[in-house]
Scaffold this active site. Structure first.
Site, PDB file in Angstrom:
ATOM      1  CD  GLU A  60      39.356 102.636  22.494  1.00 10.63           C
ATOM      2  OE1 GLU A  60      38.342 101.975  22.173  1.00 10.63           O
ATOM      3  OE2 GLU A  60      40.229 102.225  23.291  1.00 10.63           O
ATOM      4  CG  HIS A 129      28.597 101.260  26.707  1.00 10.04           C
ATOM      5  ND1 HIS A 129      29.414 100.713  27.657  1.00 10.04           N
ATOM      6  CD2 HIS A 129      28.738 100.485  25.601  1.00 10.04           C
ATOM      7  CE1 HIS A 129      30.019  99.631  27.168  1.00 10.04           C
ATOM      8  NE2 HIS A 129      29.625  99.491  25.916  1.00 10.04           N
TER       9      HIS A 129
END
Length: 336
Positions: A60, A129
């Site tokens: 990321e 998540h």
């Protein structure tokens, strides 16, 4: 008008933005041939090619760093962070570089980067998540932070974010990806409400409920249930978390005199705390009762089988409404 799920509306918004401006490029993990884990970018690789729909490594910080370089070169990169809890490796890039370069260069460098974040819980997902990290970014000067709650906003606000010269953190409530709604695909973007403006989604007179993201639907359910008991609740979708449209918020609170703020992020130092503090400063003489928050608990996001106890639900919101209306509630020991 076209019936679309929020996921399809987001894909349509990306497609339209890429057709309108060849400088719009997409970056993310598995967004190309796979179409993203939620299939938001499905079909875009075939239409625009691998130079504009770029599959990246699982890194990321590298993805956002690449977006910074592209923005320097005049592109409008759109980054997909695969899940909310995966954004933390890019945190330094976002808060130390993306948010500050425009200011530090006295406007000579723009950072028109949109960072899409599938966000929040309610889908029975695994660890990392289902997180709600919006307060980190709301606290960071130089970032716009928005959260959509229906397919029309998903389609419109995403295009507005991409067209903005400011960096935008774009939160998408993943539990609403399959929720359907009417979307006007051909409406001129210039005619849409600005992405920084809050929206009154239900009018009422007894109390105001302020929410954003998936909690807007829960707030609307609470307002519907309250109506069966003769109460009139106004529901406001904040849409923009930074900046907040306090003109719309305060106009509602001054009409009703009572307010409940709802979000599923942790309670401590959450967006709701800032909203309530600002309402108290701006609307103190109009308030008939202390504003209340209904939030997630101050814990790491729980396992899937326990998340229903963590997320604000109809009963918790209605209990807070009882309290601001000074009626029997859980604190009085009386049953509803």
């Amino acid at each position: 008008m076209t019936q679309l799920t929020m996921g399809k509306a987001l894909g349509a918004g990306l497609r339209q933005a890429m057709r309108d401006d060849e400088k719009v490029v997409l970056l993310g993990e598995d967004i190309g041939r796979l179409g993203g884990v939620f299939r938001i970018t499905d079909g875009l690789l075939d239409e625009f090619g691998a130079k504009r729909v770029i599959d990246t490594p699982l890194a990321e910080s590298g993805i956002v760093g690449t977006a910074v370089g592209l923005a320097f070169r005049g592109y409008r990169p759109v980054v997909e962070i695969q899940f909310d809890g995966f954004i933390y490796p890019a945190f330094d890039q976002i808060v130390a570089q993306v948010a500050k370069l425009h200011y530090r260069t006295q406007g000579r460098v723009k950072m028109p980067i949109t960072i899409r974040v599938p966000w929040a819980g309610g889908v029975g997902a695994a660890e990392h998540h289902s997180e709600s990290p919006e307060a980190y970014f709301v606290h960071t000067a130089g970032l716009r932070v928005v959260a959509v709650s229906d397919p029309q906003d998903a389609y419109t606000v995403l295009q507005q974010a991409i067209a903005s010269d400011d960096p935008v953190i774009f939160f998408e409530p993943k539990r609403l990806y399959h929720a359907k709604g009417e979307v006007e695909l051909d409406a001129p973007l210039a005619d849409a409400a600005p992405m920084g403006v809050a929206r009154v989604v239900r009018q009422g007179s007894d109390a105001t409920i302020i929410a954003y993201g998936a909690m807007v639907r829960t707030a609307l359910d609470a307002a519907e249930a309250a109506a069966d008991e003769g109460r009139s609740l106004e529901v406001i979708d904040l849409r923009s978390l930074s900046p907040v449209d306090y003109d719309t918020v305060c106009a509602s609170v001054r009409r009703t005199g009572r307010v409940v703020v709802v979000h599923e992020a942790s309670r401590e130092a959450g967006v709701g705390a800032e909203v309530i503090a600002s309402i108290t400063e701006k609307c103190f003489t109009w308030l008939e009762a202390a504003p209340l928050r209904v939030t997630g608990h101050d814990i790491p996001y729980p396992p899937a089988k326990l998340e229903k106890h963590h997320l604000p639900d109809l009963d918790r919101i209605l209990d807070a409404v009882d309290r601001v209306l000074e009626e029997p509630s859980s604190l009085t020991g009386a049953d509803r």
